[in-house]
Motif scaffolding. Structure first.
Motif, short mmCIF file in Angstrom:
data_model
loop_
_atom_site.label_atom_id
_atom_site.label_comp_id
_atom_site.label_asym_id
_atom_site.label_seq_id
_atom_site.Cartn_x
_atom_site.Cartn_y
_atom_site.Cartn_z
N ASP A 1 -6.36 9.34 -1.65
CA ASP A 1 -5.34 8.79 -2.00
C ASP A 1 -4.45 7.57 -2.13
OD1 ASP A 1 -5.78 11.52 -2.91
OD2 ASP A 1 -5.38 12.67 -0.57
N ASP A 2 -5.27 6.45 -1.37
CA ASP A 2 -4.45 5.49 -0.37
C ASP A 2 -4.82 4.73 -1.70
OD1 ASP A 2 -3.74 6.98 1.59
OD2 ASP A 2 -5.92 6.50 1.87
N PHE A 3 -3.32 4.21 -2.14
CA PHE A 3 -3.58 2.89 -3.27
C PHE A 3 -3.61 1.07 -1.96
CE2 PHE A 3 -3.44 6.19 -5.56
CZ PHE A 3 -3.89 5.92 -6.98
N SER A 4 -3.87 0.66 -2.73
CA SER A 4 -4.00 -1.24 -2.34
C SER A 4 -3.46 -1.43 -3.62
CB SER A 4 -4.72 -1.71 -1.64
OG SER A 4 -5.22 -1.30 -0.08
N VAL A 5 -2.25 -2.28 -3.73
CA VAL A 5 -1.29 -3.05 -5.17
C VAL A 5 -1.05 -4.23 -4.77
CG1 VAL A 5 -0.62 -0.79 -5.34
CG2 VAL A 5 1.09 -1.96 -4.04
N LEU A 6 -0.99 -4.92 -6.12
CA LEU A 6 -0.39 -5.77 -5.73
C LEU A 6 0.88 -5.64 -6.71
CD1 LEU A 6 -0.66 -9.39 -5.46
CD2 LEU A 6 -1.91 -9.12 -7.96
N SER B 1 0.98 -1.00 0.04
CA SER B 1 -0.11 0.17 0.16
C SER B 1 1.19 0.97 -0.25
CB SER B 1 -1.11 0.33 1.32
OG SER B 1 0.17 0.23 2.32
N PHE B 2 0.67 1.91 -0.63
CA PHE B 2 1.04 3.64 -0.45
C PHE B 2 -0.13 4.99 -0.88
CE2 PHE B 2 1.35 2.20 -5.04
CZ PHE B 2 0.92 3.06 -5.54
#
Length: 237
Positions: free
Chosen positions: A86-91, A55-56
């Motif tokens: 504005d928050d990203f959860s990522v693979l 996440s970022f």
């Protein structure tokens, strides 16, 4: 027959009072330096991340520029994501890219993803959404007919464009890889698409001959050695 052109230059008047007008068809928008796909993303990392975090956050207020899910690129790494504010959860490490560390201030570029799309759908996205050509100038129904029969190009294409790229460059690649051509029908003021194919019963076949269609001494034939095909490479899958 009335023809429509976009005025590209309007210099003058000269010392003699002369004014000239330069105009091009609607496809001139494709060559505009601002016509790029995807659009430039403003979001940047607010903190360093290592090669394993999932996440970022991006700079305040820029998250709304991104769809709620999709793909982003930071440096050389592509990630799939879902977003809230504005928050990203990522693979991490998608599309055969390596996971790596990234620094605060690195740009988070949204990626344009085509997933099993027909050629005409990709062309529409590039011309309409990124070159700004209006619907009334696009022969969408005709395009669909070109790729939606057993005799024509029925292939589906998948691609990820990870940085802003000239629409002109992308369309040139599409024409080459998907076997079609684009042009402006001046009589109808509309952009046509034709796949590389054999003619059908619905197509009008025009026969040209020297007596009716060619001005005397206006055509010369010569060999172009540089255009000879000396090798053919066929790529599978």
């Amino acid at each position: 027959i009335a023809r429509q052109s976009a005025i590209t230059r309007f210099p003058g008047p000269t010392s003699r009072g002369a004014v000239s007008i330069s105009g091009k068809d609607v496809l001139t928008r494709v060559a505009n330096e601002k016509a790029k796909a995807p659009a430039f993303s403003e979001g940047k990392l607010v903190a360093d991340i290592d090669d394993s975090v999932t996440s970022f956050s991006v700079t305040s207020g820029t998250g709304s520029e991104y769809p709620e899910s999709g793909f982003v690129r930071i440096g050389d790494e592509v990630m799939s994501y879902t977003r809230t504010g504005d928050d990203f959860s990522v693979l991490r490490a998608q599309w055969n890219t390596p996971a790596s560390s990234h620094s605060a201030g690195d740009r988070v570029q949204w990626c344009l993803h085509f997933d099993s799309r027909r050629a005409d759908q990709i062309v529409y996205t590039l011309l309409h959404d990124y070159a700004g050509i209006p619907d009334e100038s696009l022969d969408v129904a005709g395009w669909e007919k070109e790729v939606d029969t057993d005799q024509h190009n029925t292939n589906l294409y998948t691609a990820l464009i990870t940085e802003p790229t000239s629409v002109e460059e992308l369309l040139s690649e599409c024409c080459e890889q998907m076997y079609f051509s684009l042009w402006v029908d001046e009589r109808e003021s509309i952009v046509r698409l034709r796949t590389v194919r054999a003619p059908t019963d619905e197509d009008t076949i025009y026969e040209l001959d020297d007596d009716q269609h060619l001005v005397a001494d206006s055509v010369n034939a010569k060999d172009e050695a540089g255009q000879l095909i000396t090798a053919v490479v066929v790529n599978f899958a």
